[in-house]
Write a protein that holds these residues in place. Sequence first.
Motif, PDB file in Angstrom:
ATOM      1  N   SER A 145       0.837  -1.208   0.000  1.00  0.00           N
ATOM      2  CA  SER A 145       0.000   0.000   0.000  1.00  0.00           C
ATOM      3  C   SER A 145       0.873   1.261   0.000  1.00  0.00           C
ATOM      4  CB  SER A 145      -0.953   0.005   1.194  1.00  0.00           C
ATOM      5  OG  SER A 145      -0.238   0.142   2.401  1.00  0.00           O
TER       6      SER A 145
ATOM      7  N   ALA B  78       0.799   4.007  -2.758  1.00  0.00           N
ATOM      8  CA  ALA B  78       0.591   5.409  -2.392  1.00  0.00           C
ATOM      9  C   ALA B  78       1.743   6.277  -2.912  1.00  0.00           C
ATOM     10  CB  ALA B  78       0.468   5.549  -0.875  1.00  0.00           C
TER      11      ALA B  78
ATOM     12  N   SER C 125       1.371   9.202  -5.484  1.00  0.00           N
ATOM     13  CA  SER C 125       1.894  10.531  -5.161  1.00  0.00           C
ATOM     14  C   SER C 125       2.861  11.013  -6.238  1.00  0.00           C
ATOM     15  CB  SER C 125       2.610  10.505  -3.807  1.00  0.00           C
ATOM     16  OG  SER C 125       1.706  10.231  -2.779  1.00  0.00           O
TER      17      SER C 125
END
Length: 175
Positions: A57, A61, A65
């Motif tokens: 995760s 992420a 980003s």
Amino acid sequence: MLTNSFVLGTAAEGVHFNGGDIIFQLLVFIVLLALLKKFAWRPLMGIMKQREELIASEITAAENSRLEASKLLEEQRNLLKEARTDAQNLMENAKKQGEVQREEIIATARTEADRLKEAAKLEIEQQKEKAVSAIREQVASLSVLIASKVIEKELNAADQDKLINEYIQEAGEER
């Protein structure tokens, strides 16, 4: 004197094999594996699975980003490019407007100068006409004055020249 053990000896002595100990140790090992599986392996695998999911995760992420930052960077570059283009257009428009205003000011100044020149010419012409009119009046009055003096006395040429010069000087002093 070894009992319940696996003994290897010479050929005369023979090999003794103790099966009870082996089976007992095998059973203890299986029980130990079952206990480890139940109490240690599952929780350890659960922790490892959670850690794997957390890392996955975080990687997702971080990738999201990075993609978002890349998009924002591209948007910022586009906005900066647009701002530069707008600023350049504003500067060009200001230059053009300045040129137009400069031309208008020059044209207005030329028109005003021409108007003032024409007004000055008219005033000069009027003043010239006034001066000519004044000279005519003075010449007329001098002529009348000279004629009246001439009538009063007979003059020779020298006296006449003298009289004319005196009257011209008088006329000059009156001005």
